[in-house]
Design an enzyme around this catalytic site. Structure first.
Site, PDB file in Angstrom:
ATOM      1  N   ARG B  15       0.328   4.749  10.954  1.00 38.16           N
ATOM      2  CA  ARG B  15       0.422   5.443   9.870  1.00 38.16           C
ATOM      3  C   ARG B  15       0.511   4.770   8.509  1.00 38.16           C
ATOM      4  O   ARG B  15      -0.183   4.628   7.669  1.00 38.16           O
ATOM      5  CB  ARG B  15       1.383   6.646  10.157  1.00 38.16           C
ATOM      6  CG  ARG B  15       1.414   7.905   9.005  1.00 38.16           C
ATOM      7  CD  ARG B  15       1.896   7.713   7.904  1.00 38.16           C
ATOM      8  NE  ARG B  15       3.346   7.289   7.657  1.00 38.16           N
ATOM      9  CZ  ARG B  15       4.110   6.986   6.722  1.00 38.16           C
ATOM     10  NH1 ARG B  15       3.551   6.581   5.565  1.00 38.16           N
ATOM     11  NH2 ARG B  15       5.240   6.642   6.750  1.00 38.16           N
ATOM     12  N   ASP B  16       1.927   4.353   8.401  1.00 33.44           N
ATOM     13  CA  ASP B  16       2.146   3.724   7.301  1.00 33.44           C
ATOM     14  C   ASP B  16       1.397   2.128   7.110  1.00 33.44           C
ATOM     15  O   ASP B  16       1.065   1.766   5.933  1.00 33.44           O
ATOM     16  CB  ASP B  16       3.593   3.098   7.341  1.00 33.44           C
ATOM     17  CG  ASP B  16       4.263   2.863   5.827  1.00 33.44           C
ATOM     18  OD1 ASP B  16       3.594   3.098   4.735  1.00 33.44           O
ATOM     19  OD2 ASP B  16       5.280   2.409   5.858  1.00 33.44           O
ATOM     20  N   HIS B 207      13.956   2.039   7.201  1.00 37.14           N
ATOM     21  CA  HIS B 207      12.803   1.797   7.103  1.00 37.14           C
ATOM     22  C   HIS B 207      12.435   0.656   6.132  1.00 37.14           C
ATOM     23  O   HIS B 207      12.379   1.161   4.889  1.00 37.14           O
ATOM     24  CB  HIS B 207      11.988   2.907   6.750  1.00 37.14           C
ATOM     25  CG  HIS B 207      10.460   3.037   6.422  1.00 37.14           C
ATOM     26  ND1 HIS B 207       9.569   3.714   7.449  1.00 37.14           N
ATOM     27  CD2 HIS B 207       9.583   2.270   5.489  1.00 37.14           C
ATOM     28  CE1 HIS B 207       8.153   3.376   6.960  1.00 37.14           C
ATOM     29  NE2 HIS B 207       8.238   2.550   5.909  1.00 37.14           N
ATOM     30  N   HIS B 209      10.843  -2.771   4.262  1.00 37.09           N
ATOM     31  CA  HIS B 209       9.563  -3.461   3.997  1.00 37.09           C
ATOM     32  C   HIS B 209       9.964  -4.956   3.591  1.00 37.09           C
ATOM     33  O   HIS B 209      11.194  -5.192   3.246  1.00 37.09           O
ATOM     34  CB  HIS B 209       8.825  -2.873   2.788  1.00 37.09           C
ATOM     35  CG  HIS B 209       8.069  -1.767   3.172  1.00 37.09           C
ATOM     36  ND1 HIS B 209       6.609  -1.718   3.271  1.00 37.09           N
ATOM     37  CD2 HIS B 209       8.289  -0.547   3.712  1.00 37.09           C
ATOM     38  CE1 HIS B 209       6.019  -0.437   3.752  1.00 37.09           C
ATOM     39  NE2 HIS B 209       7.329   0.238   3.839  1.00 37.09           N
ATOM     40  N   CYS B 240       2.611  -1.889  -0.093  1.00 38.39           N
ATOM     41  CA  CYS B 240       2.495  -0.838  -0.819  1.00 38.39           C
ATOM     42  C   CYS B 240       1.827  -1.174  -2.257  1.00 38.39           C
ATOM     43  O   CYS B 240       2.039  -2.401  -2.799  1.00 38.39           O
ATOM     44  CB  CYS B 240       4.274  -0.850  -1.373  1.00 38.39           C
ATOM     45  SG  CYS B 240       4.429   0.427  -2.704  1.00 38.39           S
ATOM     46  N   ASN B 249       5.359  -3.396   6.221  1.00 39.15           N
ATOM     47  CA  ASN B 249       6.471  -3.166   6.881  1.00 39.15           C
ATOM     48  C   ASN B 249       7.220  -4.308   7.611  1.00 39.15           C
ATOM     49  O   ASN B 249       6.647  -5.281   8.117  1.00 39.15           O
ATOM     50  CB  ASN B 249       6.428  -2.059   7.959  1.00 39.15           C
ATOM     51  CG  ASN B 249       6.025  -0.744   7.413  1.00 39.15           C
ATOM     52  OD1 ASN B 249       6.849   0.055   7.138  1.00 39.15           O
ATOM     53  ND2 ASN B 249       4.663  -0.552   7.039  1.00 39.15           N
TER      54      ASN B 249
END
Lengths: 302, 302
Positions: B15-16, B207, B209, B240, B249
């Protein structure tokens, strides 16, 4: 987080970094790199190595580098000396601090120094004694503390023994090196628990490589265990020819970022450090291996 | 090192990671990636997002992905739902867990969700209520907890307020995200001290990065503060669009390596995870952004 208030960073890029470059960096570039680093607020910049030019042609110009660098006040410029011949050359070059390089792994010692560990200690003994007689400060590297490319595991007891032996020879400070970057944070703390049971933590440094992305985490784990000195290389320079896929040293920028963001002082101006790294990357013709340098340089370009 | 005995990793690569890919990954590749990840021993694999295909065309095939994945026993497959419409689509796809995505920064909320934080909470309220009525587990993301690309600093009090508000809406777990990867370990621990004064640590995840190379160190810092759940992405996928030079990530491999090497269990088979990452890297046509994957793949090639 139980980190020290202040950390001393030993910048090893000009030595541990450049000795692993495929090509030979011109002397004037090395000098400018050392000078730029010394003006960032770093208090220790390992300048070069008096290893035999036959083995490390990359640093054959050690004497010239030392003759030409600026020698900023309050900055220490240790140099690596493998043996008495190296020490003589270092003394002629008017250094105030030297470092000897040993290993905790018998297999690595055999391959890298062509000696057993005990034989390596006998080789270091007169080097350290003469260096101290000449009023020099002496650093001792104990490499392969978390693993060895030849024998695999390195018993913690062997790291402890080598650390104690090198302190007994007269080393002022021992830098414990995860030469191939295979350690993990919990392992580093277990190791330090054993080492600090026999050696004063104030005299220990850590030297972490980033092969498995653990360099920063391992260094912070050491700080939590009471260590206050860490080696790192601007732009993540370095690498180990014995570990395929190996990355270099922990990048000094990434370490400084972590420390400043955690309220720990280093004396280093991060912007100036990124400038020095960017300049050196330009000389080497490839981008720095430092996430902080990469992110800050990208930000500047906006 | 005061780490938990066991850590739950929430794999967010599909997903991310994939929502930030410049191109659209074919559905069958996404399905195979999720299936490969679920067979590594990971217990949570965030499978996709039911965000509007107008905003994220990369994940327009969310329903197809969910229809085709294997659904390995004991593996949770949360999906992101931005609003009620997304929840409806997720319910039709027979999911057991959803996640809503908010921010601690007003500026980020305005830009990313086109809403104030309070308005975003009102948008989430019926989503969480309906999801819970349907028997689903609900994750809440609180993003920009260490800094915002638009407003810069994000007050700790705002992170605490948003975390508490999302728990009060009925979220089972809150994932605190350093969306642009600017935090440092000490900052993360200070933040968690404030958050855990108001929210149970058992219901928090982090979470992180890796923009500034702090992802692993920040995650470990959170574990030392009592958190036992962390998000990460196989191969360091992600990024991002709002942070130039941003890396993705924290790589799941690097996290697993650190934990296993520190005596912490994750249930993940690292070799199988590197296989999944290598396979996905091949599909994407570029190497993984994971030091562990890089080192292990280089070693296999010897």
């Amino acid at each position: 987080m139980d980190l020290p208030e202040h950390v001393t960073i030993v910048e090893v890029g000009p030595r541990d970094g450049l000795q692993n470059e495929p090509g030979v960096v011109p002397t004037d570039v090395k000098v400018a790199f050392v000078d730029r680093l010394a003006r960032t607020g770093l208090s220790v910049v390992e300048a070069t190595s008096f290893v035999s030019p036959r083995w490390v042609p990359q640093l054959a110009d050690a004497a010239e580098v030392l003759a030409d660098i600026e020698r900023v006040e309050h900055v220490r410029y240790p140099v690596l000396v493998p043996n008495e011949r190296g020490l003589e050359r270092a003394l002629e070059a008017d250094v105030a601090e030297v470092a000897v390089f040993g290993a905790a792994s018998e297999a690595f010692s055999a391959k890298n120094l062509n000696r057993t560990i005990d034989e390596s200690l006998e080789m270091f003994r007169p080097v350290v004694a003469r260096a101290r007689d000449a009023g020099l400060r002496v650093r001792g590297y104990v490499s392969t503390v978390c693993g060895c490319p030849y024998q695999g595991e390195v018993p913690v007891a062997d790291v402890v023994r080598m650390t104690v032996a090198m302190l007994e020879l007269g080393c002022d400070e021992i830098s414990l090196g995860d030469t191939i970057g295979v350690g993990a944070p919990g392992q580093v703390q277990d190791l330090l628990a054993a080492v600090t049971a026999e050696a004063p933590v104030q005299r220990l440094a850590v030297h972490m490589h980033d092969t498995y992305g653990q360099g920063l985490a391992n260094t912070l784990a050491a700080f939590e265990a009471g260590v206050t000195i860490a080696d790192s290389a601007a732009g993540g320079l370095g690498g180990c020819p014995y570990a395929p896929g190996a990355k270099g040293n922990l990048a000094t920028e990434d370490l400084v970022y972590a420390l400043h963001g955690s309220g720990v002082t280093t004396g280093v101006d991060l912007d100036a450090l990124v400038d020095a790294t960017a300049w050196m990357a330009q000389q080497l013709g490839r981008p720095p291996v430092s996430r902080v340098a990469e992110a800050m340089l990208a930000k500047r370009e906006r």
